[in-house]
Design a protein around this motif. Structure first.
Motif, PDB file in Angstrom:
ATOM      1  N   ASP A 146       0.894  -1.188   0.082  1.00  0.00           N
ATOM      2  CA  ASP A 146       0.021   0.083  -0.006  1.00  0.00           C
ATOM      3  C   ASP A 146       0.898   1.196  -0.050  1.00  0.00           C
ATOM      4  O   ASP A 146       0.312   2.255  -0.112  1.00  0.00           O
ATOM      5  CB  ASP A 146      -0.815   0.182   1.319  1.00  0.00           C
ATOM      6  N   GLU A 147       2.150   1.112   0.204  1.00  0.00           N
ATOM      7  CA  GLU A 147       3.050   2.322   0.177  1.00  0.00           C
ATOM      8  C   GLU A 147       3.562   2.496  -1.138  1.00  0.00           C
ATOM      9  O   GLU A 147       4.327   3.640  -1.175  1.00  0.00           O
ATOM     10  CB  GLU A 147       3.995   2.158   1.484  1.00  0.00           C
ATOM     11  N   LEU A 148       3.649   1.695  -1.989  1.00  0.00           N
ATOM     12  CA  LEU A 148       4.433   1.945  -3.353  1.00  0.00           C
ATOM     13  C   LEU A 148       3.564   2.084  -4.294  1.00  0.00           C
ATOM     14  O   LEU A 148       2.567   1.929  -4.488  1.00  0.00           O
ATOM     15  CB  LEU A 148       4.912   0.380  -3.481  1.00  0.00           C
ATOM     16  N   PRO A 149       4.015   2.774  -5.516  1.00  0.00           N
ATOM     17  CA  PRO A 149       3.323   3.286  -6.597  1.00  0.00           C
ATOM     18  C   PRO A 149       2.869   1.949  -7.279  1.00  0.00           C
ATOM     19  O   PRO A 149       3.677   1.022  -7.211  1.00  0.00           O
ATOM     20  CB  PRO A 149       4.402   4.097  -7.513  1.00  0.00           C
ATOM     21  N   ALA A 150       1.901   2.074  -7.971  1.00  0.00           N
ATOM     22  CA  ALA A 150       1.254   0.805  -8.759  1.00  0.00           C
ATOM     23  C   ALA A 150       2.344   0.212  -9.640  1.00  0.00           C
ATOM     24  O   ALA A 150       2.502  -1.100  -9.617  1.00  0.00           O
ATOM     25  CB  ALA A 150      -0.051   1.281  -9.567  1.00  0.00           C
TER      26      ALA A 150
END
Length: 325
Positions: A173-177
């Motif tokens: 949930d913390e990383l770019p897609a």
């Protein structure tokens, strides 16, 4: 983005039923028996990355479960996926095909939900990766040798797969897609290496570049399923390869690219037909939403795949559940 389910705050008597319903909806219909303590936390976090699903489940002290798939449940729903588990905390016993293994933190396990299995555990934290079988470069016979065995997570490819899976599950949930998509591809590749290594079949894993492209194509198909224009030609164009090369890429896969698109569309339709929230939605509208421009074609394809019409499947799914044991 992850979706989180919690049993906290529910009356103790209804916690197991709620947990069974959530797990069956997230994964597939499962038989689950046991108890969740009145003050015990229970949480399930699930994330979809294209056709891959990462699910982290947590049960605290006071919990005791046995879960699995019975022949009847398998007949009612047989998604063409495999489940790779990575245990983070606690202890889990896995039984399938006459074999059983006790897993400890870091260890991996492989489950084929198309055949009966059972797991038992108390307090634990576990990550499960649901992967279409078509994305694992091993034959069914080879996959059958992996059920009910322990894959050590403290050495070799198993250690790398264990660490990478846990890292992605905790930071998704913390990383770019785009980074999540790339990491998802990397996790599946390393899991495949760990599985092949357990069988001493490392030569079965294809070249990394081609496998990465395959993962991208599978993820692209998942994102574009609702587009009626999705076709092998449009998929090839989107990935800057020739149609001939696309077909060649899928020669070693269990199904062709066209068959994969049709299968995934039908599976999405089946999920929607089973969803009580969509009970009033016309069958043809569900088929149309997932790329079937003709209601007759949708009905024919669904019957060919599942043996009943979409309407009959919906009616059967609405029937009260019976004891599956």
């Amino acid at each position: 983005m992850s979706v989180v389910f919690r049993a906290d705050g529910l009356p103790p008597a209804s916690r197991v039923d709620y947990w069974r319903e959530i797990i069956s909806n997230v994964f597939m219909p499962l038989d689950l028996r046991g108890e969740i303590g009145a003050k015990t936390p229970a949480e399930l976090r699930t994330t979809e990355i294209g056709p891959i699903r990462f699910t982290e489940s947590v049960t605290g002290p006071g919990s005791s479960f046995r879960t699995g798939r019975t022949p009847r449940l398998i007949r009612s729903s047989d998604p063409d996926v495999c489940l790779v588990g990575v245990l983070v905390e606690g202890e889990v016993r896995v039984e399938q095909d006459g074999r059983q293994a006790v897993l400890r933190p870091g260890d991996l396990s492989f489950i084929d939900p198309a055949r009966p299995f059972e797991q038992s555990f108390t307090a634990m934290r576990n990550i499960r990766v649901s992967v279409p079988k078509a994305m694992i470069p091993l034959h069914d016979r080879e996959l059958g040798e992996l059920t009910g065995v322990r894959i050590p997570g403290d050495r070799g490819a198993g250690a790398l797969a264990s660490a990478l899976t846990r890292q992605l599950a905790h930071s998704v949930d913390e990383l770019p897609a785009p980074e999540v998509a790339r990491l998802g591809t990397a996790v599946v590749d390393v899991l495949a290496v760990a599985l092949a290594g357990r069988l001493d079949r490392t030569s079965a894993v294809p070249e990394a570049r081609e496998r990465t492209l395959l993962h991208r194509i599978y993820a692209f198909v998942e994102q574009q399923l609702a587009d009626p224009e999705l076709s092998p030609r449009s998929i090839a164009a989107a990935h800057h390869v020739s149609l001939r090369y696309l077909y060649k890429l899928f020669e070693a896969e269990p199904v062709t690219i066209g068959a994969w698109v049709r299968r995934r569309r039908l599976e999405r339709c089946r999920q929607d037909l089973r969803d009580p929230a969509q009970r009033d939605r016309p069958v043809a509208a569900i088929g149309g939403h997932w790329g079937f421009v003709s209601a007759a074609h949708f009905s024919r394809a669904f019957r060919d795949a599942y043996g009943v019409s979409p309407a009959e499947f919906r009616t059967h799914s609405a029937m009260p559940a019976c004891d599956e044991r």
